[in-house]
Design a protein around this motif. Structure first.
Motif, short mmCIF file in Angstrom:
data_model
loop_
_atom_site.label_atom_id
_atom_site.label_comp_id
_atom_site.label_asym_id
_atom_site.label_seq_id
_atom_site.Cartn_x
_atom_site.Cartn_y
_atom_site.Cartn_z
N VAL A 65 0.83 -1.22 0.00
CA VAL A 65 0.00 0.00 0.00
C VAL A 65 0.86 1.26 0.00
N LEU A 66 0.26 2.33 -0.52
CA LEU A 66 0.89 3.66 -0.50
C LEU A 66 0.28 4.45 0.65
N VAL A 67 1.14 4.96 1.54
CA VAL A 67 0.65 5.76 2.67
C VAL A 67 0.20 7.12 2.15
N LYS A 68 -1.02 7.51 2.55
CA LYS A 68 -1.54 8.82 2.19
C LYS A 68 -1.83 9.60 3.46
N GLU A 69 -2.34 10.83 3.30
CA GLU A 69 -2.50 11.68 4.48
C GLU A 69 -3.46 11.05 5.51
N ASN A 70 -4.62 10.60 5.05
CA ASN A 70 -5.62 10.06 6.00
C ASN A 70 -5.98 8.61 5.77
N SER A 71 -5.26 7.93 4.90
CA SER A 71 -5.61 6.54 4.55
C SER A 71 -4.43 5.94 3.79
N CYS A 72 -4.72 4.89 3.05
CA CYS A 72 -3.70 4.36 2.16
C CYS A 72 -4.36 3.85 0.88
N GLU A 73 -3.53 3.71 -0.16
CA GLU A 73 -4.03 3.19 -1.44
C GLU A 73 -3.40 1.83 -1.66
N ILE A 74 -4.24 0.82 -1.93
CA ILE A 74 -3.72 -0.55 -2.09
C ILE A 74 -3.29 -0.76 -3.54
N PHE A 75 -2.02 -1.13 -3.72
CA PHE A 75 -1.49 -1.36 -5.08
C PHE A 75 -1.84 -2.77 -5.58
N THR A 76 -1.71 -3.76 -4.68
CA THR A 76 -1.90 -5.15 -5.07
C THR A 76 -3.39 -5.41 -5.32
N LYS A 77 -3.69 -6.31 -6.25
CA LYS A 77 -5.05 -6.36 -6.81
C LYS A 77 -5.89 -7.56 -6.40
N MET A 78 -5.29 -8.60 -5.82
CA MET A 78 -6.08 -9.79 -5.53
C MET A 78 -7.06 -9.54 -4.39
N ASP A 79 -8.30 -10.03 -4.57
CA ASP A 79 -9.29 -9.95 -3.49
C ASP A 79 -8.83 -10.88 -2.36
N LYS A 80 -8.99 -10.42 -1.11
CA LYS A 80 -8.47 -11.21 0.00
C LYS A 80 -9.57 -11.97 0.77
N GLN A 81 -10.80 -11.98 0.22
CA GLN A 81 -11.82 -12.88 0.81
C GLN A 81 -11.35 -14.32 0.59
N LEU A 82 -11.73 -15.21 1.50
CA LEU A 82 -11.31 -16.61 1.37
C LEU A 82 -11.81 -17.20 0.06
N LEU A 83 -10.88 -17.69 -0.73
CA LEU A 83 -11.23 -18.33 -2.00
C LEU A 83 -11.04 -19.84 -1.85
N ILE A 84 -12.13 -20.59 -2.04
CA ILE A 84 -12.03 -22.05 -1.97
C ILE A 84 -12.01 -22.61 -3.38
#
Ligand code: ZN
Ligand code: ZN
Length: 361
Positions: free
Chosen positions: A340-359
């Motif tokens: 992620v890129l640190v921003k002033e009040n949050s961050c921006e996620i660079f990596t794209k894979m969804d992190k919900q459990l994938l079965i």
């Protein structure tokens, strides 16, 4: 190219402005990654000397032509012997107090240099350069987003290759093929593809173990694109999991999400680590043996460090990973990692894979 012509002199002038405060007349860089960052030279060996009003790149004969092509605005000097070349430059420039990074100089080279110097003094200023590459400019951010997109696309493509009986080693090979087809210049590090009991090893190497039902498969993968690294970990389920495995995945996911939600400028790295660690609680905390994250850039591991004892503070333009994990020895492991890129009040996620459990079935 026009843009690059300004980037490297700009970075060097940042160093030049620091020299007086550091009470040194010049700075010798031996760390080849820092040399690349400051000059654009991509060779594997060299010396960059920065003085208040000029700089020099010293290389051996293998790199004279390459350095002249890659490096503008800095004279390239060829040496036959590295120590000789450095001594010659120090004497020619009349440098007396010379900064260097102790972490990048061998004891052998230090001894050779100090034996040859007269009243000149080498001063370790490594601590002052700790965050040299931590703040990413727009050009770097663009390259890092591209690197992240390539590695995420490779992981996404790999899902179709995961079949019962295929081995970790075969999947690691497929992953590299997908990444290189998508434009990766090289891997940022050896891919981790670890299934079942092997996933309980945070830094497992791919083996001939076959994928089977009930496995967690931890895939920790990153590529380099024009020098810049990506770093992402997905944990997939193969076939049916136990309730304990499913519950553990949700806990690690919550730790990951809470840490990401805590990231903003001026937050301490240890606070972000605590956000992840506290979700694991007493029951699972003992099975999380590493820090929550690290900086990423030209190197896959660089400053800052997100860990319980880190003194670092996150600031805008830093790029860091968030990667809590949970490893039950002999049974299974889970890690979930985004960059992620640190921003002033949050961050921006660079990596794209969804992190919900994938079965995967
Ligand atoms: Zn990783
Ligand atoms: Zn990482």
């Amino acid at each position: 190219m026009q843009q690059e012509n300004k980037i490297f002199p700009g970075r060097i002038s940042v160093i030049q402005r620091k020299l007086a405060d550091l009470k040194i007349h010049g700075l010798i860089f031996l760390n080849i990654i820092n040399i690349r960052y400051l000059s654009g030279f991509t060779g594997s060996d060299g010396v960059l000397i920065i003085c208040p009003d000029r700089s020099f790149l010293l290389v051996d004969g293998r790199y004279t032509t390459q350095a002249a092509l890659e490096v503008q605005n800095i004279p390239v000097i060829e040496y036959k012997d590295k120590v000789e070349g450095i001594i010659q430059a120090i004497k020619d420039l009349g440098l007396k107090h010379i900064g260097f990074e102790a972490v990048s100089m061998s004891v052998d080279m230090y001894n050779q240099l100090t034996q040859r110097l007269d009243d000149e003094v080498l001063i370790n200023i490594g601590d002052d350069l700790k965050f040299l590459r931590a703040y990413k400019d727009e050009t770097e951010i663009t390259l890092m987003k591209k690197a992240a997109a390539i590695s995420s696309a490779a992981i996404a493509a790999l899902i179709r290759d995961i079949k019962p009986g295929c081995t970790e080693r075969e999947l690691a090979l497929q992953l590299e093929l997908h990444a290189r087809r998508a434009g990766a210049d090289q891997l940022a590090f050896e891919a981790i593809v670890a299934a079942g009991e092997n996933s309980a090893l945070p830094h497992a190497q791919p083996t001939d173990r076959k994928i089977k039902a009930g496995d967690f498969i931890v895939i920790d993968f990153g590529v380099k694109y024009k020098g810049y690294c990506s770093d992402e970990t997905c944990t997939f389920a193969f076939g049916q999991l136990t309730d304990q495995q499913k519950n553990a995945y949700q806990i690690v996911k919550q730790a990951h999400d809470d840490a990401i939600a805590a990231i903003r400028t001026n937050v301490t790295a240890s606070t972000v680590d605590h956000c992840a660690r506290s979700v694991l609680g007493e029951k699972y905390g003992q099975y999380f043996p590493h820090g929550t994250g690290h900086g990423v850039g030209l190197e896959v591991h660089e400053a800052p460090r997100l860990a319980p004892n880190s003194q670092d503070v996150l600031e805008a333009q830093m790029v860091v990973t968030v990667e809590p994990g949970l490893y039950i020895p002999g049974l299974w492991g889970i890690r979930i990692e985004d960059t992620v890129l640190v921003k002033e009040n949050s961050c921006e996620i660079f990596t794209k894979m969804d992190k919900q459990l994938l079965i995967i079935n």
